[in-house]
Design a protein around this motif. Structure first.
Motif: not given
Length: 261
Positions: A84-94
């Motif tokens: 989930f943390v990785i997904a949040v990071f990926a969504a915040a910094f495409p």
């Protein structure tokens, strides 16, 4: 379709499933499966032998089952949190996130047996190595599903949040996270099966306890009724874990269209 008709249809489906299951078990007990598959009783134990083994060795079987369940549950929780943390990071910094998602996809493609061997070599025979294997595959499932939920938003919803001058943190909690929740629960459903399989697979190599360890030991000793007892218990655990997530999904997503049918 009315609520009564939907309930009746579900009841019919359940009855048909139960009848089919009873027929299969009866044919198995009478030797029908042995005849069809060309197997001997020592290769495929009868249901009565499996139940008798469960009754005789219940305490030992439950002790090993609880051990494996601990590995699976802890691994799923740890892996899902990291994913989930990785997904949040990926969504915040495409721009950076695309690379991270690609790496997670590549990790998810690693064969489970190979990953189990590597992790057992790193962390030894203790529970940590099994938790690590489960966490890796749970992480991949959660990352991919959560990222999809955070990026595939309803049409014009993001534009509406911008028109309302919503900050990024507000957009995350009021738009991305609610939209992501069904995808996260789907990931947990997938993880209940892959996580349990990963834990059992890891125990095949280096372990002194658990379902996987007992399976290999009983097969080597030709104690097939014991092996099938552990297989039955593992199956029931997988179904139970999946059912728990399904119940949570029904409660948490009452507002979602998928729960209205």
């Amino acid at each position: 379709m009315s609520k009564a008709k939907r309930l009746w249809k579900k009841t019919q489906d359940m009855i048909l499933s139960l009848v089919l299951g009873v027929i299969i078990i009866f044919a198995w007990q009478q030797g029908g499966l042995h005849y069809i598959l060309g197997l001997k009783p020592y290769q495929l134990s009868y249901p009565s032998d499996i139940i008798r083994t469960l009754d005789d060795d219940l305490s030992v079987i439950m002790s090993n089952t609880v051990w494996t369940l601990k590995e699976a549950v802890v691994g799923i929780l740890v892996g899902s949190l990291i994913g989930f943390v990785i997904a949040v990071f990926a969504a915040a910094f495409p721009k950076l996130g695309v690379g991270g998602i690609s790496i997670v996809t590549a990790v998810n493609a690693i064969p489970m047996i190979a990953m189990a061997s590597i992790m057992n070599n790193w962390f030894g025979m203790e529970m940590a190595s099994k938790v690590a294997v489960v966490a890796v595959f749970s992480m991949a499932s959660m990352t991919l599903n959560a990222y999809r939920g955070m990026t595939e938003l309803p049409p014009f919803s993001k534009d509406l949040m911008q028109i309302c001058a919503a900050r990024k943190i507000e957009t995350f909690f009021k738009l991305r996270l609610p939209n992501c929740l069904p995808y996260m629960l789907t990931a947990l459903k997938v993880s209940t099966t892959t996580g349990l399989m990963s834990a059992i697979c890891s125990e095949f190599f280096t372990s002194y306890k658990g379902i996987g360890y007992q399976l290999t030991a009983s097969i080597k000793l030709s104690q097939m009724s014991v092996a099938w007892a552990y297989i039955l218990v593992a199956t029931l655990c997988g179904v139970l874990m999946y059912a728990i997530i399904s119940i949570i999904e029904r409660v948490a997503l009452k507002w979602h269209a998928s729960q209205r049918s």
